[in-house]
Design a protein around this motif. Sequence first.
Motif, PDB file in Angstrom:
ATOM      1  N   ARG A 273      -8.866  -1.447  -1.450  1.00 17.46           N
ATOM      2  CA  ARG A 273      -9.222  -0.144  -1.981  1.00 17.46           C
ATOM      3  C   ARG A 273      -9.336   0.938  -0.982  1.00 17.46           C
ATOM      4  O   ARG A 273      -9.054   2.102  -1.078  1.00 17.46           O
ATOM      5  CB  ARG A 273     -10.691  -0.304  -2.729  1.00 17.46           C
ATOM      6  CG  ARG A 273     -10.607  -1.159  -4.131  1.00 17.46           C
ATOM      7  CD  ARG A 273     -11.742  -1.239  -4.694  1.00 17.46           C
ATOM      8  NE  ARG A 273     -11.674  -2.055  -5.847  1.00 17.46           N
ATOM      9  CZ  ARG A 273     -12.690  -2.486  -6.667  1.00 17.46           C
ATOM     10  NH1 ARG A 273     -13.934  -2.337  -6.086  1.00 17.46           N
ATOM     11  NH2 ARG A 273     -12.477  -3.067  -7.813  1.00 17.46           N
ATOM     12  N   SER A 274      -9.934   0.643   0.384  1.00 20.14           N
ATOM     13  CA  SER A 274      -9.947   1.254   1.316  1.00 20.14           C
ATOM     14  C   SER A 274      -8.978   2.257   1.872  1.00 20.14           C
ATOM     15  O   SER A 274      -8.771   3.327   2.589  1.00 20.14           O
ATOM     16  CB  SER A 274     -10.803   0.953   2.549  1.00 20.14           C
ATOM     17  OG  SER A 274      -9.680   0.038   3.369  1.00 20.14           O
ATOM     18  N   LEU A 275      -7.684   1.485   1.646  1.00 16.82           N
ATOM     19  CA  LEU A 275      -6.461   2.027   1.717  1.00 16.82           C
ATOM     20  C   LEU A 275      -5.734   2.634   0.770  1.00 16.82           C
ATOM     21  O   LEU A 275      -4.387   2.950   0.603  1.00 16.82           O
ATOM     22  CB  LEU A 275      -5.560   0.840   2.207  1.00 16.82           C
ATOM     23  CG  LEU A 275      -6.003   0.373   3.708  1.00 16.82           C
ATOM     24  CD1 LEU A 275      -5.016  -0.913   3.898  1.00 16.82           C
ATOM     25  CD2 LEU A 275      -5.861   1.250   4.840  1.00 16.82           C
ATOM     26  N   GLY A 276      -6.474   2.673  -0.562  1.00 16.36           N
ATOM     27  CA  GLY A 276      -5.859   3.572  -1.644  1.00 16.36           C
ATOM     28  C   GLY A 276      -5.246   2.770  -2.834  1.00 16.36           C
ATOM     29  O   GLY A 276      -4.625   3.433  -3.809  1.00 16.36           O
ATOM     30  N   LEU A 277      -5.180   1.315  -2.535  1.00 17.45           N
ATOM     31  CA  LEU A 277      -4.812   0.487  -3.341  1.00 17.45           C
ATOM     32  C   LEU A 277      -5.812  -0.174  -4.399  1.00 17.45           C
ATOM     33  O   LEU A 277      -6.798  -0.764  -3.882  1.00 17.45           O
ATOM     34  CB  LEU A 277      -3.918  -0.679  -2.640  1.00 17.45           C
ATOM     35  CG  LEU A 277      -2.782  -1.195  -3.612  1.00 17.45           C
ATOM     36  CD1 LEU A 277      -1.893  -0.253  -4.181  1.00 17.45           C
ATOM     37  CD2 LEU A 277      -1.931  -2.236  -2.767  1.00 17.45           C
ATOM     38  N   ASN A 278      -5.759  -0.556  -5.756  1.00 16.34           N
ATOM     39  CA  ASN A 278      -6.735  -1.082  -6.402  1.00 16.34           C
ATOM     40  C   ASN A 278      -6.022  -2.385  -7.048  1.00 16.34           C
ATOM     41  O   ASN A 278      -5.658  -2.198  -8.103  1.00 16.34           O
ATOM     42  CB  ASN A 278      -7.116  -0.265  -7.476  1.00 16.34           C
ATOM     43  CG  ASN A 278      -8.252  -0.591  -8.357  1.00 16.34           C
ATOM     44  OD1 ASN A 278      -9.219  -1.419  -7.655  1.00 16.34           O
ATOM     45  ND2 ASN A 278      -8.690  -0.263  -9.420  1.00 16.34           N
TER      46      ASN A 278
ATOM     47  N   VAL B 166       0.961  -1.301   0.089  1.00 19.91           N
ATOM     48  CA  VAL B 166      -0.087  -0.039  -0.201  1.00 19.91           C
ATOM     49  C   VAL B 166       0.916   1.189  -0.051  1.00 19.91           C
ATOM     50  O   VAL B 166       0.685   2.258  -0.887  1.00 19.91           O
ATOM     51  CB  VAL B 166      -0.962  -0.033   1.278  1.00 19.91           C
ATOM     52  CG1 VAL B 166      -1.626   1.356   1.430  1.00 19.91           C
ATOM     53  CG2 VAL B 166      -2.086  -1.071   1.104  1.00 19.91           C
ATOM     54  N   ALA B 167       1.792   1.261   0.965  1.00 23.44           N
ATOM     55  CA  ALA B 167       2.646   2.397   1.032  1.00 23.44           C
ATOM     56  C   ALA B 167       3.567   2.727  -0.254  1.00 23.44           C
ATOM     57  O   ALA B 167       3.549   3.884  -0.750  1.00 23.44           O
ATOM     58  CB  ALA B 167       3.644   2.405   2.180  1.00 23.44           C
ATOM     59  N   GLY B 168       3.911   1.657  -1.075  1.00 25.23           N
ATOM     60  CA  GLY B 168       4.398   1.768  -2.127  1.00 25.23           C
ATOM     61  C   GLY B 168       3.712   1.894  -3.536  1.00 25.23           C
ATOM     62  O   GLY B 168       4.503   1.991  -4.801  1.00 25.23           O
ATOM     63  N   GLY B 169       2.580   1.611  -3.309  1.00 20.00           N
ATOM     64  CA  GLY B 169       1.558   1.612  -4.583  1.00 20.00           C
ATOM     65  C   GLY B 169       2.055   0.479  -5.421  1.00 20.00           C
ATOM     66  O   GLY B 169       1.930   0.624  -6.749  1.00 20.00           O
ATOM     67  N   GLU B 170       2.293  -0.610  -4.780  1.00 24.08           N
ATOM     68  CA  GLU B 170       2.642  -1.667  -5.538  1.00 24.08           C
ATOM     69  C   GLU B 170       1.472  -2.350  -6.466  1.00 24.08           C
ATOM     70  O   GLU B 170       0.252  -2.116  -6.076  1.00 24.08           O
ATOM     71  CB  GLU B 170       3.206  -2.772  -4.716  1.00 24.08           C
ATOM     72  CG  GLU B 170       4.426  -2.373  -4.124  1.00 24.08           C
ATOM     73  CD  GLU B 170       5.214  -3.335  -3.368  1.00 24.08           C
ATOM     74  OE1 GLU B 170       5.283  -4.552  -3.948  1.00 24.08           O
ATOM     75  OE2 GLU B 170       5.849  -3.130  -2.321  1.00 24.08           O
ATOM     76  N   ARG B 171       1.764  -2.940  -7.477  1.00 20.85           N
ATOM     77  CA  ARG B 171       0.825  -3.758  -8.131  1.00 20.85           C
ATOM     78  C   ARG B 171       0.640  -5.165  -7.262  1.00 20.85           C
ATOM     79  O   ARG B 171       1.379  -5.849  -7.313  1.00 20.85           O
ATOM     80  CB  ARG B 171       1.434  -3.861  -9.738  1.00 20.85           C
ATOM     81  CG  ARG B 171       0.354  -4.407 -10.726  1.00 20.85           C
ATOM     82  CD  ARG B 171       0.482  -3.341 -11.966  1.00 20.85           C
ATOM     83  NE  ARG B 171      -0.236  -3.923 -12.697  1.00 20.85           N
ATOM     84  CZ  ARG B 171      -1.512  -3.426 -13.204  1.00 20.85           C
ATOM     85  NH1 ARG B 171      -2.115  -2.707 -12.528  1.00 20.85           N
ATOM     86  NH2 ARG B 171      -2.499  -3.954 -14.115  1.00 20.85           N
ATOM     87  N   VAL B 172      -0.734  -5.299  -7.175  1.00 20.93           N
ATOM     88  CA  VAL B 172      -1.279  -6.457  -6.296  1.00 20.93           C
ATOM     89  C   VAL B 172      -2.248  -7.218  -7.158  1.00 20.93           C
ATOM     90  O   VAL B 172      -2.918  -6.725  -7.714  1.00 20.93           O
ATOM     91  CB  VAL B 172      -1.647  -6.078  -5.026  1.00 20.93           C
ATOM     92  CG1 VAL B 172      -2.243  -7.280  -4.152  1.00 20.93           C
ATOM     93  CG2 VAL B 172      -0.520  -5.602  -4.163  1.00 20.93           C
TER      94      VAL B 172
END
Length: 220
Positions: free
Chosen positions: A108-113, A80-86
Amino acid sequence: MNDTERLSLSGRRWRIAPRLSPEDLGAVTDLPPLAVQLLHNRGLRGAEAIGEFVAGGMPPHDPFLMDGMEAAAGRLLRAVAGGERVCIYSDYDADGVTSCSVLTLMLRSLGLNPIAYFPDRRREGYGLNQAAIAGIAAEGVNLLISTDCGANAVAEVEAALAAGMDVIVTDHHTVITELPVAAIALNPHNPGEGYPFPDLAGVGVAYKLAEAVLLEAESP
């Protein structure tokens, strides 16, 4: 075959439970009729029994009582912190779909899609497969999370690790062999696991992971 029977894709015969009367469906005012019907089909009859079930009789266990949970939550928070691709790789049944939904909504609630991947039931079959893993790696995925599958996918997890992805396996199926030590494996049926409630479904394991991540995200 009568009106209460249907054939599944596998050719098995499913017997459809009769629909409750409007009076019975409306007996529990705080639940939708479909939920009342489903609970009735599973042996919970009447407002009192349904109310007791919905209220629950056991407090939730600390998710960090499950082996590997701290490492899994920490790895997800780094993503999440690094905006990684998951990518969340799920089984195609109800347990897998709901597991994927829980983790997707949490991230998504933490800003990662995250990407969601469901194998084709007829073409790919159940569980992780190496062709799908190669395609996922080609999309630049850094972290692969399995839900409701993966407990015994040693070769496939090794392929994901070799492709440069970190792997978190969340599953509840019986463990036949051990996964590579480089993977994080959350499973109440892992050998030596001491989690207090071993009968979690796949979505239960995913929920405990989501709970752990959110608890860590909220901590000072």
